[in-house]
Design a protein around this motif. Structure first.
Motif, PDB file in Angstrom:
ATOM      1  N   SER A 155      -4.626  -0.724  -3.697  1.00 19.64           N
ATOM      2  CA  SER A 155      -3.429  -0.305  -2.984  1.00 19.64           C
ATOM      3  C   SER A 155      -2.652  -1.475  -2.403  1.00 19.64           C
ATOM      4  O   SER A 155      -1.548  -1.295  -1.914  1.00 19.64           O
ATOM      5  CB  SER A 155      -3.819   0.657  -1.854  1.00 19.64           C
ATOM      6  OG  SER A 155      -4.711   0.036  -0.959  1.00 19.64           O
TER       7      SER A 155
ATOM      8  N   HIS B 271       2.454  14.731   2.798  1.00 18.40           N
ATOM      9  CA  HIS B 271       2.818  13.311   2.865  1.00 18.40           C
ATOM     10  C   HIS B 271       4.172  13.144   3.545  1.00 18.40           C
ATOM     11  O   HIS B 271       4.335  12.269   4.406  1.00 18.40           O
ATOM     12  CB  HIS B 271       2.862  12.721   1.458  1.00 18.40           C
ATOM     13  CG  HIS B 271       3.168  11.257   1.437  1.00 18.40           C
ATOM     14  ND1 HIS B 271       2.189  10.291   1.495  1.00 18.40           N
ATOM     15  CD2 HIS B 271       4.354  10.588   1.399  1.00 18.40           C
ATOM     16  CE1 HIS B 271       2.751   9.092   1.485  1.00 18.40           C
ATOM     17  NE2 HIS B 271       4.071   9.244   1.415  1.00 18.40           N
TER      18      HIS B 271
ATOM     19  N   THR C 231      -4.398  10.124   2.698  1.00 15.61           N
ATOM     20  CA  THR C 231      -5.044   9.433   1.585  1.00 15.61           C
ATOM     21  C   THR C 231      -4.359   9.826   0.294  1.00 15.61           C
ATOM     22  O   THR C 231      -4.105  11.006   0.055  1.00 15.61           O
ATOM     23  CB  THR C 231      -6.526   9.812   1.519  1.00 15.61           C
ATOM     24  OG1 THR C 231      -7.149   9.422   2.734  1.00 15.61           O
ATOM     25  CG2 THR C 231      -7.214   9.120   0.354  1.00 15.61           C
TER      26      THR C 231
ATOM     27  N   PRO D 123     -10.522   7.637  -3.013  1.00 13.35           N
ATOM     28  CA  PRO D 123      -9.298   6.974  -2.562  1.00 13.35           C
ATOM     29  C   PRO D 123      -9.185   5.576  -3.154  1.00 13.35           C
ATOM     30  O   PRO D 123     -10.175   4.942  -3.498  1.00 13.35           O
ATOM     31  CB  PRO D 123      -9.473   6.923  -1.029  1.00 13.35           C
ATOM     32  CG  PRO D 123     -10.466   7.985  -0.714  1.00 13.35           C
ATOM     33  CD  PRO D 123     -11.378   8.042  -1.906  1.00 13.35           C
TER      34      PRO D 123
ATOM     35  N   GLU E 191       0.835  -1.205   0.000  1.00  8.99           N
ATOM     36  CA  GLU E 191       0.000   0.000   0.000  1.00  8.99           C
ATOM     37  C   GLU E 191       0.870   1.254   0.000  1.00  8.99           C
ATOM     38  O   GLU E 191       0.615   2.203  -0.757  1.00  8.99           O
ATOM     39  CB  GLU E 191      -0.922  -0.005   1.218  1.00  8.99           C
ATOM     40  CG  GLU E 191      -1.798   1.249   1.310  1.00  8.99           C
ATOM     41  CD  GLU E 191      -2.683   1.250   2.537  1.00  8.99           C
ATOM     42  OE1 GLU E 191      -3.270   2.301   2.826  1.00  8.99           O
ATOM     43  OE2 GLU E 191      -2.779   0.204   3.212  1.00  8.99           O
TER      44      GLU E 191
ATOM     45  N   ARG F  63       1.106   4.090  -2.958  1.00 15.37           N
ATOM     46  CA  ARG F  63       0.895   5.521  -2.721  1.00 15.37           C
ATOM     47  C   ARG F  63       2.073   6.330  -3.246  1.00 15.37           C
ATOM     48  O   ARG F  63       1.898   7.390  -3.851  1.00 15.37           O
ATOM     49  CB  ARG F  63       0.699   5.783  -1.224  1.00 15.37           C
ATOM     50  CG  ARG F  63      -0.569   5.204  -0.649  1.00 15.37           C
ATOM     51  CD  ARG F  63      -0.779   5.668   0.775  1.00 15.37           C
ATOM     52  NE  ARG F  63      -1.905   4.988   1.412  1.00 15.37           N
ATOM     53  CZ  ARG F  63      -2.447   5.363   2.567  1.00 15.37           C
ATOM     54  NH1 ARG F  63      -1.958   6.403   3.206  1.00 15.37           N
ATOM     55  NH2 ARG F  63      -3.460   4.690   3.077  1.00 15.37           N
TER      56      ARG F  63
ATOM     57  N   THR G  15      -4.159  13.804  -3.996  1.00 12.92           N
ATOM     58  CA  THR G  15      -4.845  15.066  -3.785  1.00 12.92           C
ATOM     59  C   THR G  15      -4.689  15.875  -5.045  1.00 12.92           C
ATOM     60  O   THR G  15      -3.577  16.147  -5.477  1.00 12.92           O
ATOM     61  CB  THR G  15      -4.246  15.832  -2.594  1.00 12.92           C
ATOM     62  OG1 THR G  15      -4.426  15.053  -1.419  1.00 12.92           O
ATOM     63  CG2 THR G  15      -4.910  17.164  -2.408  1.00 12.92           C
TER      64      THR G  15
END
Length: 292
Positions: free
Chosen positions: A181, A71, A162, A175, A18, A22, A165
């Motif tokens: 993910s 992040h 999440t 999401p 995951e 991301r 963006t």
């Protein structure tokens, strides 16, 4: 490079995939915006080209402020902080923190660049530093933390923002779902998902990019998904598409007909993209995605 991570639990193994997904999406979205800035800056000295370059630079700045830096802040507050608690990962955490300081400096240089050339240079540095930093987290820090007893990568993943963006377009995307993910990557698998709607796809009839300046159109960016590791392929595609501006387009090269990807895109961004096939096998599929 994708480093094999041996996790103590299935939850931690899923968390690793995951986090990597991301990071793939975040990196692709930033690279796409920076590439658009480079293309706009190369458009010449016309008033239209200058306006496009200013808008592209602002897009990089806004995405950095809204997505990249938050992040990294969360990554520092949780993942790097946890790594500092252990002798095995303390020096690595310090090195990664220094990298983050460099990224913040590049973001400040971009925001205060005195001229377009300096802005382009700062955006390039920002993207290179961010890409390298995320790769170091994925390839070095995550495996090291997974080997430590008492460290929950699942908790660290849950603390991250999440993904995706967006600063422009038709609203915030949905999401990523658990299987998106977790690295199962149904996005470019063969065959449709009957549970999800698929956007209308038409044969390609021409160049999908429109330019408000009236000048020469910038070349379409192209993402070759065949070269992207399977586990992060879908996230990379979504990140790259996130960087496409309204009226702009991107070419995707896939190893097979990406029908599930199209269905996922429609679910995440209903009606946001027009899709046209340029080539339909038998070896490769090429599609043009045009942002509405």
């Amino acid at each position: 490079m994708t480093t094999l991570v041996v996790a103590s639990t299935q939850a931690d193994a899923t968390a690793v995939e995951e986090i990597r997904a991301r990071h793939a999406e975040l990196g692709a979205a930033l690279r796409g915006r920076t590439d658009a800035l480079f293309a706009a800056a190369a458009g010449g000295a016309t008033a239209g080209a200058a306006t496009d370059a200013q808008a592209a630079r602002r897009e990089v700045q806004e995405f950095t402020a809204a997505t990249v830096l938050p992040h990294l802040t969360r990554l520092a507050a949780d993942t790097l902080a946890k790594a500092r608690e252990h002798d095995e990962t303390r020096l690595l955490a310090q090195s990664l923190a220094a990298q983050q300081a460099g990224i913040v400096g590049a973001a400040q240089s971009l925001a205060h660049a005195p001229d377009p050339i300096a802005g382009v240079a700062a955006a390039g540095a920002l993207t290179a530093l961010t890409t390298a930093h995320l790769a170091d987290v994925d390839d070095h820090l995550l495996p090291a933390l997974a080997a430590l007893p008492g460290v929950s990568l699942a908790d660290l993943a849950a603390a991250l923002p999440t993904p995706t963006t967006t600063t422009t377009g038709t609203g915030a995307p949905e999401p990523a779902t658990a299987d998106e993910s977790a690295g199962t990557d149904p996005a470019l698998a063969v065959g449709p998902d009957p549970a999800e709607p698929t956007p209308a796809v038409e044969p390609a009839t021409g160049h999908g990019h429109s330019c408000a300046c009236g000048g020469t159109e910038a070349p379409e960016p192209e993402l070759d998904a065949r070269a992207v590791p399977h586990a992060i392929r879908h996230a990379t595609v979504f990140g790259a598409l996130d960087a496409v501006q309204p009226g702009g387009s991107m070419i995707l090269v896939a190893p097979h007909d990406p029908l599930p990807l199209l269905a996922q895109l429609e679910r995440r961004r209903p009606g946001a993209f027009g899709v046209a096939y340029i080539e339909q096998g038998p070896q490769d599929w090429r599609l043009r995605f045009t942002r509405n």
